[in-house]
Structures are given as structure tokens and as C-alpha cells.
Write an enzyme that holds these catalytic residues in place. Sequence first.
Site, short mmCIF file in Angstrom:
data_model
loop_
_atom_site.label_atom_id
_atom_site.label_comp_id
_atom_site.label_asym_id
_atom_site.label_seq_id
_atom_site.Cartn_x
_atom_site.Cartn_y
_atom_site.Cartn_z
N ASN A 147 0.84 -1.17 0.18
CA ASN A 147 0.15 0.00 0.00
C ASN A 147 1.02 1.22 0.04
O ASN A 147 2.01 1.24 0.55
CB ASN A 147 -0.97 0.20 1.12
CG ASN A 147 -2.37 -0.40 0.93
OD1 ASN A 147 -2.95 0.19 -0.14
ND2 ASN A 147 -2.71 -1.66 1.22
N ASP A 197 -3.70 0.69 5.80
CA ASP A 197 -3.84 0.45 4.36
C ASP A 197 -3.15 1.76 3.65
O ASP A 197 -2.28 2.07 3.97
CB ASP A 197 -5.41 0.48 4.14
CG ASP A 197 -5.94 -0.15 2.74
OD1 ASP A 197 -5.26 0.04 1.66
OD2 ASP A 197 -6.51 -1.43 3.17
#
Length: 291
Positions: A147, A197
Amino acid sequence: MVEVRTVLAAQSKLGEGVLWDADREVVWFVDIKRHRLWHYDPATGSNSYAEAPDQIGWAIPAEGGLLLCGLKDGLYTFDPEAKRFEKLMAVPGEPAGNRLNDACTDPWGRVWFGSMDDSEGTASGRFYVFDRGTIRPAGPDGITITNGPAVNAEGDRIYFTDTTAQQIFVADLSSSGVGGARPFADTGALFPDAYPDGPVVDAEGHVWTGLYLGGKVARFTPDGELDATIDIPARDVTKMAFGGRDLRTGYATSATKNMEPSDMTDYPDAGGLFAFEAPVAGFAQAKVKLG
């Protein structure tokens, strides 16, 4: 306390890649699993999506009015007027089971992006840089779910996220390249049941990250210390961006792909696009230089 509102009930299966397009004054984000590239106009509330040819991880404004997009099998351009995708190039050496996941630009118009195993089971992902028509590996490799990256306003720091390992790394950056990655934040020690994330950096050099399974976004100081959290009305928060003319509106995407019906009862707005007035501004993102 920050008031968070649902601005678009997109019902995304895997909402991701949110960013602000300053020229058009709209928000772009994707639903990876449903192959959708969304736009949302905060001034009017108007919104729509274009169907991508395959799973789409991100879309970033480029010079010439196009968007550069990361799809499962490589980089594409998207013409917002014609709503047309055209393949630009494949990513050399990528396994067939991988897809592209997240990306950002740096001040020189380069695009930093990551790949990952689409089944989320093999450490086949790594990071790359797209630099005016060429792609080369740059940054960590051997990662199951990549990510980021995220670059600060000065362009001298870049952040890489290893989601499965619950780690964020930082490296020195310059116009000539990137240095070795070193630990920045161990989010697992702070949020043991959540996973970092998509990250973004604000104008003060602090790093924000969505927390998948965590129901919030978290802000870290440039030294990697937890500074603040904001609760989001979704369990699986994926990415955040700063938008609006003053870049003080926080936008966050979310996912539903791992949620059961009982989870949806607890989080009825999951899969939506959320907004809040941020305590600090972001900064203008550079456009992609395609060539």
C-alpha cells in the site's frame, strides 16, 4: 471530535485510491473488485463511474487532461471526456496472479506504485516507479499486500506500507532516486486487530493511514509516533486524501468485501465515500508526466 459524513453511498466492494483533482475540483476513487472508476463533485453532489477493463487500483491526473491508471495487467490512460481506457504498457516481470494496488506522484511527476498477489496469499508484491514512459523496480519487495507509496510535500521522504506485516517504512527520496527503506511505524503494536492501508502525507509532514478492520484513520508524526485518530463509520477503511479548494477536507474510502450481513448491520454506510473537516491541510499533488 470530528464530524464525519457519508457523501456518496457507493457501496464499494473494495473502495480505494481516493484523491483530489484540483483542475476539475472533483474526487476520484476506485472500486477495485467491481472495476469502477468513480468521480464525485462536492460542489453539486453529482457522481458517476466508468467501467474499467479489469481490476483498477488507482487513477491519477496526468498532463494533457488524461488520468494514468493502474489496472491488473499494467498501466492505462483514461480520457474523462470520452470515458475511454487505453493500455499504455505492462509492468515487466509481474506474475500473472498479481495486480496493481495503490500509487502516488512525487514533485517531479513520477508515479510510485505497488503490486500484490490478487489472492493475498503470496509475497509476490513489490514497488515500482513510472518515470516518463519507463518502469523500474524501486523500493521494498517480497510483500503480500503493498500500500502507498506516499511522498511528502518537499519530496525528500517516501513511505511504503506492508499491510500484512502491519508495518510502514520510510526512505529518503530525491530527483535521482530512492534510498533504502527503514522502519517508520509498527501499527500492529498500536492497533493489533487492524491493518495499515493507504497512506497520505499532510502539509505538516505527518502521515495518515486508513486502518482496515480498524474503523478509523490514524495520523503519525514525522518521527513515527501516533498523533491522532478519527473514527470513520465503516469497519474497513482503506485510504484517505485531502481535497477541496483549501485542501482541508479529508476524504476516505472503505470496503465491504470481507463483511458479513451482520457486519453491514453494524456499519450500514460501509463501502461509501466519507468526508470530514481536517484539522490540517494537505498539499497539491503533482500531475503525472507521461513522457
